[in-house]
Design a protein around this motif. Structure first.
Motif, mmCIF file in Angstrom:
data_model
loop_
_atom_site.group_PDB
_atom_site.id
_atom_site.type_symbol
_atom_site.label_atom_id
_atom_site.label_comp_id
_atom_site.label_asym_id
_atom_site.label_seq_id
_atom_site.Cartn_x
_atom_site.Cartn_y
_atom_site.Cartn_z
ATOM 1 N N ARG A 1 0.904 -1.262 0.049
ATOM 2 C CA ARG A 1 0.115 0.057 0.001
ATOM 3 C C ARG A 1 0.942 1.222 -0.123
ATOM 4 N N VAL A 2 0.583 2.180 -1.089
ATOM 5 C CA VAL A 2 1.034 3.489 -0.885
ATOM 6 C C VAL A 2 0.581 4.805 -0.916
ATOM 7 N N ARG B 1 4.706 -2.175 3.213
ATOM 8 C CA ARG B 1 4.967 -3.554 2.590
ATOM 9 C C ARG B 1 4.417 -4.536 3.043
ATOM 10 N N GLY B 2 4.363 -5.736 2.454
ATOM 11 C CA GLY B 2 3.475 -6.825 2.927
ATOM 12 C C GLY B 2 4.265 -7.403 4.209
ATOM 13 N N ASP B 3 5.652 -7.149 4.442
ATOM 14 C CA ASP B 3 6.513 -7.746 5.451
ATOM 15 C C ASP B 3 6.279 -7.152 6.768
ATOM 16 N N GLY B 4 5.512 -6.028 6.897
ATOM 17 C CA GLY B 4 5.268 -5.389 8.307
ATOM 18 C C GLY B 4 6.109 -4.077 8.290
ATOM 19 N N VAL B 5 7.033 -3.757 6.973
ATOM 20 C CA VAL B 5 7.831 -2.707 7.317
ATOM 21 C C VAL B 5 7.214 -1.501 6.753
ATOM 22 N N ARG B 6 7.185 -0.339 7.319
ATOM 23 C CA ARG B 6 6.642 0.786 6.851
ATOM 24 C C ARG B 6 7.745 1.724 6.431
ATOM 25 N N ALA C 1 9.281 -3.375 -3.289
ATOM 26 C CA ALA C 1 8.476 -4.310 -2.765
ATOM 27 C C ALA C 1 9.614 -5.711 -2.468
ATOM 28 N N ALA C 2 10.222 -5.757 -3.455
ATOM 29 C CA ALA C 2 11.417 -7.023 -3.331
ATOM 30 C C ALA C 2 12.536 -6.696 -2.344
ATOM 31 N N ALA D 1 -2.206 0.720 -4.654
ATOM 32 C CA ALA D 1 -1.800 -0.463 -4.183
ATOM 33 C C ALA D 1 -0.914 -0.885 -5.220
ATOM 34 N N TRP D 2 0.355 -1.524 -4.898
ATOM 35 C CA TRP D 2 1.238 -1.990 -5.787
ATOM 36 C C TRP D 2 0.840 -3.496 -5.801
ATOM 37 N N PRO D 3 0.415 -4.083 -7.048
ATOM 38 C CA PRO D 3 -0.188 -5.447 -6.770
ATOM 39 C C PRO D 3 0.825 -6.559 -7.093
ATOM 40 N N VAL D 4 1.750 -6.252 -7.325
ATOM 41 C CA VAL D 4 2.653 -7.431 -7.724
ATOM 42 C C VAL D 4 3.819 -7.684 -6.795
ATOM 43 N N ALA D 5 3.821 -8.859 -6.200
ATOM 44 C CA ALA D 5 4.696 -9.098 -5.041
ATOM 45 C C ALA D 5 6.054 -9.840 -5.825
#
Length: 178
Positions: A2-3, A19-24, A60-61, A165-169
């Protein structure tokens, strides 16, 4: 991922990234002040054109850049190595993304065919043939940029703008350059 984009007092932008890993993270734009935030053009353009390993796919990566600050959460123990690996593997895609963003910023009032033509011209500087982007993709990107421009124009400094939303992991070395 989410951005959300915030307008700074100097006209620049600030992106808050969950980010999906809990990092802001917080991404502070450089001094490029325009009708739309440069980093938002990256997000819209990369998403619309399928550039999964540009700026946003790299973030994201796990890539970190000088303009990124960790706001909360815990980074991986090997964050520096991971960031270097992602940036190295995505280097060509990051350069392509910068070229594409320059074209999209200059074509915000163009139609899809004109934008596609300009993308093809820019593509030809470093690659052979025409760009892999369709007029529909190009048109969708500039349509979304015009919507963003209208919303950004009425924001006051310190106010939150669009949320994306950045949709690509994406993982380094995967994804595609279309």
């Amino acid at each position: 991922m989410r951005v959300e984009f915030w307008k700074r007092a100097d006209g620049g932008s600030l992106a808050i990234i969950d980010r999906g890993d809990g990092v802001r993270l917080q991404l502070r734009s450089y001094d490029r002040v325009g009708a739309v935030p440069h980093d938002a053009v990256h997000l819209i353009g990369e998403r619309a054109l399928g550039l999964e390993q540009g700026l946003w796919g790299s973030i994201a990566a796990g890539a970190l850049f000088d303009s990124i600050e960790v706001v909360e959460g815990r980074l991986r123990h090997d964050r520096r190595q991971r960031s270097e690996e992602v940036r190295r593997q995505n280097a060509e895609h990051l350069r392509t993304a910068e070229t594409v963003v320059g074209v999209l910023q200059s074509c915000i009032d163009c139609d899809g065919l004109t934008t596609k033509k300009r993308l093809d011209e820019a593509w030809g500087i470093t690659s052979t043939g025409s760009s892999p982007f369709s007029p529909e993709q190009a048109g969708g990107a500039v349509d979304e940029l015009r919507t963003l421009r209208a919303a950004w124009k009425v924001l006051v400094p310190g106010e939150r703008g669009p949320v994306f939303a950045w949709p690509v992991a994406t993982r380094a070395g995967r994804g595609r350059r279309r």
